[in-house]
Design an enzyme around this catalytic site. Structure first.
Site, PDB file in Angstrom:
ATOM      1  N   GLU A  45       3.029  41.920  68.730  1.00 21.24           N
ATOM      2  CA  GLU A  45       2.928  43.139  69.533  1.00 21.24           C
ATOM      3  C   GLU A  45       4.164  43.194  70.415  1.00 21.24           C
ATOM      4  O   GLU A  45       4.249  42.493  71.421  1.00 21.24           O
ATOM      5  CB  GLU A  45       1.641  43.118  70.361  1.00 21.24           C
ATOM      6  CG  GLU A  45       0.357  43.081  69.541  1.00 21.24           C
ATOM      7  CD  GLU A  45       0.125  44.348  68.739  1.00 21.24           C
ATOM      8  OE1 GLU A  45       0.778  45.381  69.055  1.00 21.24           O
ATOM      9  OE2 GLU A  45      -0.698  44.326  67.817  1.00 21.24           O
ATOM     10  N   CYS A  75       4.415  48.434  77.783  1.00 16.21           N
ATOM     11  CA  CYS A  75       5.136  48.480  76.502  1.00 16.21           C
ATOM     12  C   CYS A  75       5.022  49.841  75.820  1.00 16.21           C
ATOM     13  O   CYS A  75       5.899  50.214  75.046  1.00 16.21           O
ATOM     14  CB  CYS A  75       4.643  47.374  75.577  1.00 16.21           C
ATOM     15  SG  CYS A  75       2.876  47.461  75.173  1.00 16.21           S
TER      16      CYS A  75
END
Length: 471
Positions: free
Chosen positions: A222, A256
């Site tokens: 991720e 993010c």
């Protein structure tokens, strides 16, 4: 910065191997194969989180300046809903599935079993240090694995609370916390775990994958990248401004999937900028530094990096730009430019600086978005739903929204993950169970009804039948 409440120790490769052997020994007992035991673990985890809820919020405030409301919304409450969903739905998603009949194996029955990988390594990031460690752990536990979890050493106070929670929630060997820095990460990622789940930067993700490849360990990465928000000519500007400001400056831009930059049609740019400034004042007041809802940058090193970026782009500054190194404060900052020639467009910003770039030609603009690589997220704002859908189909990205930001991660019914350089694999809800389970295929045949069509000798009739079956 080191937390005096934690004894830090970087694991050597030999220590990582011994730790892994202990985890394998616990897994081999077979306790985690039992669904009732997995549910017990999840319920216990939820109860321990509730017990230390105020400690968690205090730690997140010390590490990142998060308010109690933001901490609960983005770090704690989201875990409660995740555990509740898993307890309610895991039986259905983990049950043995019967495969569809297939003519060449018509005398046999096929089954798909979801079995745990076994030993899982989970490495988390500093920006959502509580949630990003425990969300994948929920999936790993529900799937029947044991896990070593490595919190971010940058979020030192949250790390201390996590150590306490894990020790109280799980027996030794089921889940173990590993602390330390780069040496610990290297030692763990070069050990032969059965699965590695990593959340963090693209450069570190490359190293993790390289280390894992030495033992052929599967990975979920991720990562991140430059996630754009596209404000088109027919956008509802007030909605776009409100959503983008919320998503960008949540956690001081250290998200993010935050909009990394905005592309706005030139005819709507003035209106968008005006509304964004209004929203910033509505959310955080005239002085965001005094707002209890505006967070702080994780470290002076990160803050200095952001300050250097801003200095290079100062001629494009139209709002904010205030910095207090000692307070770890970097104020909400807007830049305006009619092209991509900004230092902030050369890397993922990961902070509260938002470049706003004007565009006119949509086709050209989509090509420029794609030139940055496949983003983790993409947000499109337009009231022309057909055009919005075409744009979302054209660009490859991990996940995103039409007329919204960030909230695609809030539902367990959608997978969350990247593509290309923004990551690989996904999780949340049933997708976490898929990530942390191996789908084992089993074909059951009966000795009383053997299949002989495939066996020699092959007569002309048998070959004819064989060609018909495999047509």
């Amino acid at each position: 910065m080191r937390n005096p409440d934690i004894t830090y120790h970087d694991l050597s490769k030999e220590e990582a191997q011994r730790l892994l052997q202990g985890m394998k020994a616990f897994y081999d007992k077979g306790l985690t194969r039992n669904l009732s035991y997995r549910k017990y673990q999840l319920r216990k985890l939820k109860s321990v989180i509730k017990k230390y809820e105020k400690d968690i919020e205090a730690a997140l405030y010390k590490d990142l300046g998060k308010s109690s409301a933001e901490s609960f919304m983005t770090e704690i409450g989201i875990l409660y809903t995740s555990i509740s969903w898993m307890l309610k739905n895991m039986d259905r998603h983990l049950q043995v599935k019967r495969a569809q009949p297939h003519l060449p194996t018509i005398l046999s029955n096929g089954f798909i079993h979801k079995e745990p990988y076994g030993t899982v390594l989970i490495i988390s990031a500093f920006n959502y240090p509580f949630q990003l460690l425990l969300e994948p752990l929920i999936g790993a536990i529900a799937a029947g694995n044991v896990a070593v979890v490595k919190p971010s050493e940058q979020a030192v106070y949250t790390e201390a609370v996590l150590v306490k929670i894990i020790k109280e929630a799980f027996p030794t060997g089921a889940v173990v916390v590993a602390t330390g820095g780069k040496e610990t990460v290297t030692s763990l990622t070069t050990a032969p775990f059965d699965y590695i789940f990593f959340t963090g930067s693209v450069p570190t993700g490359r190293i993790i994958m390289e280390n894992a490849a030495k033992n052929l360990v599967p990975v979920t990465l991720e990562l991140g990248g430059k996630s754009p928000a596209l404000v088109m000519k027919r956008a509802e500007i007030k909605n776009a401004a409100r959503k983008i400001v919320f998503g960008k400056f949540l956690n001081s831009g250290q998200t993010c999937i935050a909009p990394d930059y905005v592309l706005v049609h030139k005819d709507r740019a003035k209106e968008l900028v005006l509304e964004m400034k209004k929203m910033l004042k509505k959310f955080y007041g005239e002085d965001p530094k005094a707002s209890p809802d505006y967070g702080r940058i994780i470290s002076k090193k990160s803050l200095k990096r952001l300050e250097d970026l801003l200095e290079k782009d100062r001629e494009a500054l139209i709002y904010g730009g205030k910095v207090d190194i000692n307070a770890h404060y970097f104020g909400p900052t807007l830049l305006l430019k009619d092209d991509f020639s900004l230092a902030t467009m050369e890397e993922e910003i990961f902070g509260p600086i938002l470049p706003i770039i004007l565009y006119e030609d949509l086709h050209k603009t989509l090509g420029e978005i794609e030139a940055f690589g496949k983003p983790l997220a993409f947000y499109v704002f337009t009231e022309d739903k057909a055009l919005g859908d075409r744009v979302l189909q054209k660009v490859s990205f991990g996940g995103g929204c039409l007329n919204d930001v960030i909230f695609h991660i809030a539902t367990p019914h959608l997978p969350f993950g990247g593509v290309g350089t923004s990551g690989m694999g996904n999780y949340h809800g049933a997708y976490s169970l898929r990530t942390f389970s191996h789908e084992k295929s089993i074909l059951k045949s009966r000795a009383k009804f053997p299949m002989t069509l495939n066996e020699p000798p092959f007569s002309p009739l048998k070959e004819k039948l064989l060609r018909w079956v495999l047509r």
